[in-house]
Design a protein around this motif. Sequence first.
Motif, PDB file in Angstrom:
ATOM      1  N   LYS A 166       5.739   8.103  12.364  1.00 40.90           N
ATOM      2  CA  LYS A 166       4.400   8.585  12.716  1.00 40.90           C
ATOM      3  C   LYS A 166       3.277   7.666  12.246  1.00 40.90           C
ATOM      4  CE  LYS A 166       6.051  13.327  12.440  1.00 40.90           C
ATOM      5  NZ  LYS A 166       5.901  14.616  11.766  1.00 40.90           N
ATOM      6  N   LEU A 167       3.601   6.661  11.449  1.00 38.77           N
ATOM      7  CA  LEU A 167       2.566   5.769  10.930  1.00 38.77           C
ATOM      8  C   LEU A 167       1.869   5.020  12.066  1.00 38.77           C
ATOM      9  CD1 LEU A 167       4.333   4.170   7.829  1.00 38.77           C
ATOM     10  CD2 LEU A 167       2.611   5.974   7.819  1.00 38.77           C
ATOM     11  N   VAL A 187       0.959   0.692   9.252  1.00 37.15           N
ATOM     12  CA  VAL A 187       2.065  -0.269   9.107  1.00 37.15           C
ATOM     13  C   VAL A 187       1.533  -1.604   8.607  1.00 37.15           C
ATOM     14  CG1 VAL A 187       3.873  -1.559  10.319  1.00 37.15           C
ATOM     15  CG2 VAL A 187       3.475   0.861  10.862  1.00 37.15           C
ATOM     16  N   LEU A 188       0.434  -2.051   9.181  1.00 40.05           N
ATOM     17  CA  LEU A 188      -0.169  -3.309   8.741  1.00 40.05           C
ATOM     18  C   LEU A 188      -0.597  -3.212   7.283  1.00 40.05           C
ATOM     19  CD1 LEU A 188      -2.334  -4.046  11.907  1.00 40.05           C
ATOM     20  CD2 LEU A 188      -0.151  -5.122  11.303  1.00 40.05           C
ATOM     21  N   ALA A 189      -1.173  -2.081   6.905  1.00 42.53           N
ATOM     22  CA  ALA A 189      -1.608  -1.862   5.521  1.00 42.53           C
ATOM     23  C   ALA A 189      -0.412  -1.845   4.576  1.00 42.53           C
ATOM     24  CB  ALA A 189      -2.379  -0.553   5.423  1.00 42.53           C
ATOM     25  N   HIS A 190       0.678  -1.200   4.976  1.00 43.67           N
ATOM     26  CA  HIS A 190       1.900  -1.137   4.179  1.00 43.67           C
ATOM     27  C   HIS A 190       2.375  -2.552   3.851  1.00 43.67           C
ATOM     28  CE1 HIS A 190       6.037   0.289   3.150  1.00 43.67           C
ATOM     29  NE2 HIS A 190       6.394  -0.840   3.738  1.00 43.67           N
ATOM     30  N   GLU A 191       2.362  -3.419   4.842  1.00 48.50           N
ATOM     31  CA  GLU A 191       2.832  -4.790   4.641  1.00 48.50           C
ATOM     32  C   GLU A 191       1.821  -5.629   3.866  1.00 48.50           C
ATOM     33  OE1 GLU A 191       5.871  -5.596   5.211  1.00 48.50           O
ATOM     34  OE2 GLU A 191       6.397  -3.847   6.419  1.00 48.50           O
ATOM     35  N   PHE A 215       8.400   2.673  -1.535  1.00 48.19           N
ATOM     36  CA  PHE A 215       7.443   3.658  -2.053  1.00 48.19           C
ATOM     37  C   PHE A 215       6.180   2.950  -2.521  1.00 48.19           C
ATOM     38  CE2 PHE A 215       5.418   5.321  -5.806  1.00 48.19           C
ATOM     39  CZ  PHE A 215       4.955   6.537  -5.344  1.00 48.19           C
ATOM     40  N   ARG A 216       6.358   1.932  -3.337  1.00 45.70           N
ATOM     41  CA  ARG A 216       5.208   1.226  -3.911  1.00 45.70           C
ATOM     42  C   ARG A 216       4.336   0.611  -2.820  1.00 45.70           C
ATOM     43  NH1 ARG A 216       7.226  -2.888  -8.072  1.00 45.70           N
ATOM     44  NH2 ARG A 216       5.004  -3.165  -8.418  1.00 45.70           N
ATOM     45  N   ALA A 217       4.946   0.043  -1.789  1.00 48.98           N
ATOM     46  CA  ALA A 217       4.168  -0.566  -0.707  1.00 48.98           C
ATOM     47  C   ALA A 217       3.323   0.479   0.011  1.00 48.98           C
ATOM     48  CB  ALA A 217       5.091  -1.282   0.272  1.00 48.98           C
ATOM     49  N   SER A 218       3.907   1.625   0.313  1.00 48.84           N
ATOM     50  CA  SER A 218       3.139   2.674   0.990  1.00 48.84           C
ATOM     51  C   SER A 218       2.080   3.268   0.077  1.00 48.84           C
ATOM     52  CB  SER A 218       4.069   3.774   1.507  1.00 48.84           C
ATOM     53  OG  SER A 218       4.807   3.297   2.602  1.00 48.84           O
ATOM     54  N   PHE A 219       2.425   3.454  -1.192  1.00 47.05           N
ATOM     55  CA  PHE A 219       1.462   4.052  -2.119  1.00 47.05           C
ATOM     56  C   PHE A 219       0.282   3.102  -2.360  1.00 47.05           C
ATOM     57  CE2 PHE A 219      -0.260   5.592  -6.131  1.00 47.05           C
ATOM     58  CZ  PHE A 219      -0.357   6.956  -5.848  1.00 47.05           C
ATOM     59  N   TYR A 238       2.143  10.839   2.433  1.00 51.47           N
ATOM     60  CA  TYR A 238       3.327  11.654   2.745  1.00 51.47           C
ATOM     61  C   TYR A 238       4.550  10.781   3.014  1.00 51.47           C
ATOM     62  CZ  TYR A 238       1.077  16.211   2.712  1.00 51.47           C
ATOM     63  OH  TYR A 238       0.453  17.365   2.318  1.00 51.47           O
ATOM     64  N   GLN A 239       4.346   9.609   3.610  1.00 52.06           N
ATOM     65  CA  GLN A 239       5.468   8.701   3.845  1.00 52.06           C
ATOM     66  C   GLN A 239       5.988   8.174   2.514  1.00 52.06           C
ATOM     67  OE1 GLN A 239       5.772   5.103   3.592  1.00 52.06           O
ATOM     68  NE2 GLN A 239       7.768   5.062   4.608  1.00 52.06           N
ATOM     69  N   ALA A 240       5.080   7.848   1.596  1.00 46.41           N
ATOM     70  CA  ALA A 240       5.499   7.398   0.259  1.00 46.41           C
ATOM     71  C   ALA A 240       6.270   8.516  -0.443  1.00 46.41           C
ATOM     72  CB  ALA A 240       4.280   6.992  -0.566  1.00 46.41           C
TER      73      ALA A 240
END
Length: 175
Positions: A77-78, A83-87, A113-117, A136-138
Motif C-alpha cells: 500500500k505504500l 517507497v522513495l523515502a524508505h530508500e 524496520f529502521r528504514a521505514s521508521f 504501520y509498515q514499520a
Amino acid sequence: MLDRNFAMGLRAGKRKITEDEKAFILKEIKRINADVDAFYIDEIGNQNTHYSQKTDLVVVGSNVFPDLENPSNMTDKLSVACVLAHEYYGHRSMREEYLKEETDTTNTALDEFRASFLAYKNTPNLTDEEREILLYQAYETAKNGSLEKEIKMCQKIIKQMNKKAFEEQDEDNNN
C-alpha cells in the motif's frame, strides 16, 4: 551484499517504466526534497527498487508503484513517495553504518524496520496518511520479525496518534 532491495522484492514484478511514470517519479522525488542525482530510474525494467551503498544510488524500478488491487500487506500500500523515502531517508541515511558492518544486515527485519521508521520520522512533505502508513509498515515489519522493543515503540506512537485523532474529532463534534 551491497544492495538493499525494497520490500525484499515482494511488490509487482519488473517491467519498463513509461515516460509518464518517470515524470511522476521525478515529481515525487522533488516533493520529498530528495536529491534527484541520488536516484537512477531503471527505464529498461531490469531492476527492482533498492538502495546500493556501493554506488550510493537509489535505483528505482517498476515495483516503486503500489499494488492496490491485491494488497497482501502494508508494503503493498505504500505510495511512490513512501517507497522513495524508505530508500532515501531510510537506507541511504544509514550508508556509513552499512559500509562499516561486518555482518550483512541486508533484508533483515531490523534493517527494513529502521528504514521505514526513519522515513516516517524524517521525510519532508509527506501527507499525514503517507506518514501513518510508513509507521504501520514499520510496525508490521517489527511484528513479523519479532522485534519486541520496536513493536512497543510503534504501539506507543500509534496509541498517541489515535488519542490525538480522537480528541480532534471530539473537539470538532463539540463545535
